[in-house]
Write a protein that holds these residues in place. Structure first.
Motif, PDB file in Angstrom:
ATOM      1  N   ASN A  45       0.980  -1.223  -0.109  1.00 39.99           N
ATOM      2  CA  ASN A  45       0.068   0.064   0.029  1.00 39.99           C
ATOM      3  C   ASN A  45       0.952   1.220  -0.135  1.00 39.99           C
ATOM      4  N   HIS A  46       1.775   1.241   0.769  1.00 41.21           N
ATOM      5  CA  HIS A  46       2.862   2.651   0.975  1.00 41.21           C
ATOM      6  C   HIS A  46       3.613   2.768  -0.349  1.00 41.21           C
ATOM      7  N   ARG A  47       3.921   1.607  -1.002  1.00 44.99           N
ATOM      8  CA  ARG A  47       4.585   1.649  -2.422  1.00 44.99           C
ATOM      9  C   ARG A  47       3.563   2.398  -3.637  1.00 44.99           C
ATOM     10  N   ASP A  48       2.553   1.705  -3.420  1.00 47.82           N
ATOM     11  CA  ASP A  48       1.505   2.503  -4.247  1.00 47.82           C
ATOM     12  C   ASP A  48       1.276   3.636  -4.254  1.00 47.82           C
ATOM     13  N   MET A  49       0.906   4.136  -2.997  1.00 46.95           N
ATOM     14  CA  MET A  49       0.429   5.387  -2.602  1.00 46.95           C
ATOM     15  C   MET A  49       1.777   6.363  -2.780  1.00 46.95           C
ATOM     16  N   ALA A  50       2.880   5.845  -2.675  1.00 47.88           N
ATOM     17  CA  ALA A  50       4.128   6.655  -3.224  1.00 47.88           C
ATOM     18  C   ALA A  50       4.065   7.104  -4.621  1.00 47.88           C
ATOM     19  N   GLY A  51       3.580   6.160  -5.607  1.00 44.54           N
ATOM     20  CA  GLY A  51       3.423   6.585  -6.955  1.00 44.54           C
ATOM     21  C   GLY A  51       2.443   7.512  -7.008  1.00 44.54           C
ATOM     22  N   VAL A  53       1.502   9.876  -4.841  1.00 47.39           N
ATOM     23  CA  VAL A  53       2.032  11.164  -4.413  1.00 47.39           C
ATOM     24  C   VAL A  53       2.943  11.629  -5.700  1.00 47.39           C
ATOM     25  N   THR A  54       3.710  11.004  -5.958  1.00 49.64           N
ATOM     26  CA  THR A  54       4.703  11.591  -6.899  1.00 49.64           C
ATOM     27  C   THR A  54       3.860  12.081  -8.312  1.00 49.64           C
ATOM     28  N   SER A  55       2.840  11.192  -8.684  1.00 45.87           N
ATOM     29  CA  SER A  55       2.099  11.935  -9.750  1.00 45.87           C
ATOM     30  C   SER A  55       1.526  13.215  -9.472  1.00 45.87           C
ATOM     31  N   ILE A  56       1.016  13.180  -8.111  1.00 44.92           N
ATOM     32  CA  ILE A  56       0.306  14.417  -7.628  1.00 44.92           C
ATOM     33  C   ILE A  56       1.396  15.713  -7.708  1.00 44.92           C
ATOM     34  N   GLU A  57       2.561  15.488  -7.370  1.00 45.00           N
ATOM     35  CA  GLU A  57       3.748  16.337  -7.411  1.00 45.00           C
ATOM     36  C   GLU A  57       4.094  16.577  -8.889  1.00 45.00           C
ATOM     37  N   GLN A  58       4.101  15.721  -9.640  1.00 47.92           N
ATOM     38  CA  GLN A  58       4.337  16.149 -11.142  1.00 47.92           C
ATOM     39  C   GLN A  58       3.119  17.166 -11.790  1.00 47.92           C
ATOM     40  N   ALA A  59       1.815  16.656 -11.296  1.00 48.00           N
ATOM     41  CA  ALA A  59       0.735  17.376 -11.916  1.00 48.00           C
ATOM     42  C   ALA A  59       0.717  18.733 -11.220  1.00 48.00           C
ATOM     43  N   GLN A  60       1.218  19.074 -10.025  1.00 48.15           N
ATOM     44  CA  GLN A  60       1.202  20.513  -9.519  1.00 48.15           C
ATOM     45  C   GLN A  60       2.247  21.169 -10.168  1.00 48.15           C
ATOM     46  N   GLN A  74     -11.793  10.857  -0.875  1.00 43.32           N
ATOM     47  CA  GLN A  74     -11.483  11.082   0.451  1.00 43.32           C
ATOM     48  C   GLN A  74     -10.358  10.854   0.932  1.00 43.32           C
ATOM     49  N   ALA A  75      -9.806   9.857   0.717  1.00 41.14           N
ATOM     50  CA  ALA A  75      -8.401   9.184   1.409  1.00 41.14           C
ATOM     51  C   ALA A  75      -7.129   9.876   0.719  1.00 41.14           C
ATOM     52  N   VAL A  76      -7.304  10.405  -0.341  1.00 43.70           N
ATOM     53  CA  VAL A  76      -5.842  11.019  -0.944  1.00 43.70           C
ATOM     54  C   VAL A  76      -5.395  12.013  -0.282  1.00 43.70           C
ATOM     55  N   PRO A  77      -5.952  13.021   0.245  1.00 41.52           N
ATOM     56  CA  PRO A  77      -5.114  13.954   1.330  1.00 41.52           C
ATOM     57  C   PRO A  77      -4.394  13.243   2.354  1.00 41.52           C
ATOM     58  N   ARG A  78      -5.013  12.069   2.945  1.00 49.87           N
ATOM     59  CA  ARG A  78      -4.272  11.414   4.068  1.00 49.87           C
ATOM     60  C   ARG A  78      -3.051  10.668   3.566  1.00 49.87           C
ATOM     61  N   TRP A  81       0.046  13.361   2.629  1.00 52.80           N
ATOM     62  CA  TRP A  81       0.512  14.332   3.778  1.00 52.80           C
ATOM     63  C   TRP A  81       1.721  15.001   3.615  1.00 52.80           C
ATOM     64  N   ALA A  82       2.812  14.332   2.980  1.00 51.14           N
ATOM     65  CA  ALA A  82       4.201  14.801   2.757  1.00 51.14           C
ATOM     66  C   ALA A  82       4.066  16.094   1.970  1.00 51.14           C
ATOM     67  N   ILE A  83       3.006  16.251   0.895  1.00 52.77           N
ATOM     68  CA  ILE A  83       2.770  17.483  -0.269  1.00 52.77           C
ATOM     69  C   ILE A  83       1.912  18.161   0.154  1.00 52.77           C
ATOM     70  N   PHE A  84       1.217  17.974   1.362  1.00 55.91           N
ATOM     71  CA  PHE A  84      -0.275  18.441   1.570  1.00 55.91           C
ATOM     72  C   PHE A  84      -0.222  19.913   1.751  1.00 55.91           C
ATOM     73  N   ASP A  85       0.821  20.472   2.276  1.00 57.66           N
ATOM     74  CA  ASP A  85       0.914  22.051   2.322  1.00 57.66           C
ATOM     75  C   ASP A  85       1.421  22.795   1.253  1.00 57.66           C
TER      76      ASP A  85
END
Length: 150
Positions: A45-51, A53-60, A74-78, A81-85
């Motif tokens: 799960n952590h490995r999948d979610m790391a991908g 989060v990385t894609s969200i960073e690229q999109a930003q 609903q779960a994606v902000p949780r 958390w590393a890029i939430f701010d």
């Protein structure tokens, strides 16, 4: 848990020695198997979610600094958390996507990141928006888009 162990201990005293050893061994094997399964599941799960989060960073980066991340998941902000701010996040109901799009346009935001765990259902509510960038190699379950008004 100690109450269960006490009960097992008491019941074990009534068993023959061979049966008691077999039951103890089975209990240990089951406990280890459950622990290993839980650890592997968390790791996956952590490995999948790391991908994600990385894609969200690229999109930003594509959307531009300070552009909001709009999501119906609903779960994606949780998980993020590393890029939430780094930018504002908006959780919206599927039927509220058009209203959020119009509200963002009124304040001069014509481009934003959109994250969904239900791409097919949310696609119907994205009329009037153009996809500038897309990432969806998460088994078709998660889609990350940079959208802008046409």
């Amino acid at each position: 848990m100690p109450v269960v162990l006490l009960g097992l201990h008491r019941q074990g005293q009534t068993l023959e020695r061979v049966a008691r050893r077999a039951a103890t061994g089975a209990l240990i094997v089951c406990s280890i198997a459950l622990t290993v399964t839980a650890i592997l599941s968390l790791r996956s799960n952590h490995r999948d979610m790391a991908g994600v989060v990385t894609s969200i960073e690229q999109a930003q980066m594509v959307a531009g600094p300070g552009r909001p991340v709009v999501t119906t998941w609903q779960a994606v902000p949780r998980y993020s958390w590393a890029i939430f701010d780094r930018s504002p996040w908006l959780l919206v109901e599927r039927t509220g996507i058009a209203e959020v799009r119009e509200s963002l346009a009124r304040v001069g935001t014509d481009r934003f990141v959109f994250v969904t765990a239900s791409p097919a259902a949310d696609r119907l509510h994205l009329d009037g928006l153009e996809v500038v960038w897309a990432e969806d190699d998460f088994d078709g379950q998660v889609r990350i888009l940079v959208l802008q008004r046409r």
